[in-house]
Design an enzyme around this catalytic site. Sequence first.
Site, PDB file in Angstrom:
ATOM      1  N   SER A 268      34.866   6.188 178.703  1.00 31.81           N
ATOM      2  CA  SER A 268      35.611   4.856 178.474  1.00 31.81           C
ATOM      3  C   SER A 268      35.628   3.471 178.190  1.00 31.81           C
ATOM      4  O   SER A 268      36.597   2.810 178.518  1.00 31.81           O
ATOM      5  CB  SER A 268      36.758   5.408 179.716  1.00 31.81           C
ATOM      6  OG  SER A 268      36.992   6.272 179.695  1.00 31.81           O
TER       7      SER A 268
ATOM      8  N   LYS B 285      37.068   2.487 175.508  1.00 31.02           N
ATOM      9  CA  LYS B 285      38.314   1.854 175.072  1.00 31.02           C
ATOM     10  C   LYS B 285      38.601   0.366 175.398  1.00 31.02           C
ATOM     11  O   LYS B 285      39.885  -0.466 174.709  1.00 31.02           O
ATOM     12  CB  LYS B 285      38.949   2.671 176.457  1.00 31.02           C
ATOM     13  CG  LYS B 285      38.557   4.007 176.030  1.00 31.02           C
ATOM     14  CD  LYS B 285      39.530   4.311 177.596  1.00 31.02           C
ATOM     15  CE  LYS B 285      39.799   6.068 177.508  1.00 31.02           C
ATOM     16  NZ  LYS B 285      39.801   6.519 178.836  1.00 31.02           N
TER      17      LYS B 285
ATOM     18  N   TYR C 107      41.622   2.842 186.536  1.00 30.43           N
ATOM     19  CA  TYR C 107      42.182   4.085 186.877  1.00 30.43           C
ATOM     20  C   TYR C 107      42.964   3.646 188.275  1.00 30.43           C
ATOM     21  O   TYR C 107      43.298   3.019 188.251  1.00 30.43           O
ATOM     22  CB  TYR C 107      41.609   5.319 186.045  1.00 30.43           C
ATOM     23  CG  TYR C 107      41.316   5.131 185.486  1.00 30.43           C
ATOM     24  CD1 TYR C 107      41.490   5.365 183.909  1.00 30.43           C
ATOM     25  CD2 TYR C 107      39.378   5.477 185.229  1.00 30.43           C
ATOM     26  CE1 TYR C 107      41.019   5.617 182.501  1.00 30.43           C
ATOM     27  CE2 TYR C 107      38.904   5.472 183.701  1.00 30.43           C
ATOM     28  CZ  TYR C 107      39.331   5.122 183.086  1.00 30.43           C
ATOM     29  OH  TYR C 107      38.524   5.489 181.863  1.00 30.43           O
TER      30      TYR C 107
ATOM     31  N   VAL D  33      32.920   7.931 182.590  1.00 29.59           N
ATOM     32  CA  VAL D  33      32.491   9.608 183.183  1.00 29.59           C
ATOM     33  C   VAL D  33      31.202   9.694 182.215  1.00 29.59           C
ATOM     34  O   VAL D  33      30.444  10.386 183.457  1.00 29.59           O
ATOM     35  CB  VAL D  33      33.251  10.603 183.185  1.00 29.59           C
ATOM     36  CG1 VAL D  33      34.608  10.190 183.830  1.00 29.59           C
ATOM     37  CG2 VAL D  33      33.459  10.809 181.509  1.00 29.59           C
TER      38      VAL D  33
HETATM   39  N1  GLN Z   1      35.452  11.141 177.125  1.00 27.12           N
HETATM   40  C1  GLN Z   1      36.317  11.426 178.524  1.00 27.12           C
HETATM   41  C2  GLN Z   1      37.400  11.887 178.563  1.00 27.12           C
HETATM   42  O1  GLN Z   1      38.045  11.499 177.509  1.00 27.12           O
HETATM   43  C3  GLN Z   1      36.093   9.656 178.641  1.00 27.12           C
HETATM   44  C4  GLN Z   1      36.931   9.689 180.246  1.00 27.12           C
HETATM   45  C5  GLN Z   1      36.509   8.242 180.617  1.00 27.12           C
HETATM   46  O2  GLN Z   1      35.052   8.106 180.938  1.00 27.12           O
HETATM   47  N2  GLN Z   1      37.046   8.357 181.687  1.00 27.12           N
HETATM   48  O3  GLN Z   1      37.887  12.802 179.410  1.00 27.12           O
END
Ligand code: GLN
Length: 306
Positions: free
Chosen positions: A65, A68, A242, A260
């Site tokens: 993420s 993003k 988050y 993650v």
């Molecule tokens: N690819 C992961 C997902 O969609 C990304 C989530 C993350 O890094 N918080 O669940």
Amino acid sequence: MNADYSQILKEIYEETLELQGQGRVAAYIPALAGVNPKQYGIAIQTLQGESFQIGDALLPFSIQSISKVFTLTLAFQTLDEALWSRVGREPSGNAFNSLIQLETEHGIPRNPFINAGALVVADCLISHFPNPLAEIVQFARKLSDNPTVNFNTALANSEREAGFRNAAMVNLMKSFGTIHNEVNAVLDVYFHQCSLMMNCLDLAKAFLFLANGGVNPWNGRSILTGSQAKRINALMQVCGLYDDSGEFAFTVGLPGKSGVGGGIVALIPNSLAICVWAPELNERGSSLIGMKALELFTTKTGISIF
Ligand code: GLN
């Protein structure tokens, strides 16, 4: 500021190693489940051009993420303020992959960093660019000043095979009319961006433009206006981690973004960017060691944006 951060990194590294074994590697993405949990690196890149590293700082990992921020930047460049009619800018207080608010809030995600928001941003990029994946990878290469940065296709495919929640989110948003392109095309961009492989130093370099008023320090070109860069930093501050964002603001006190894969990048405006990578996560999906290492970094240096 021209500090020598080598000693501080050494102290942080030694003091946090004992936390190994307390978190869990993300197992819901099959290709991530097999990652060696004991890997751990930290890199700092300053605006003065210095870098400091410790541990596995040059080993590429799945940025998940953290990507993003790159896609949001591309969409913000393209749509400017019109972006905010597609996605909000409030913390969600929920897990990154929660579906709950999407139903009650009519398919408009709370912010661009929860998965639903990033899927809308991916949809915007598909509408705008003939080849959004090429655009994303080139952008990551330009920001990190590393032409070898690439997607991990096997990882993207692995996530697609297990990506039922993300598929549910796009389908739910499609039913509200808030996704304009094909569901599978949106998921394909999203799973690929999450599979980008970069190391701690790449990521510290790549986030430096946000500490530099939106200007790419590697070529002096403006990526975002100063105002837009401040807005992305504000979003990272309130929702970059988050439902761990409050804890991160409380204990670290810097704008940051987690993934993650176990990476967390944070920045100090007008000074530096720092990336920690340790794959074992806490229950909210943030690197357990990464949170502690960054807390120690701002505590030991006394650096604060507040
Ligand atoms: N690819 C992961 C997902 O969609 C990304 C989530 C993350 O890094 N918080 O669940």
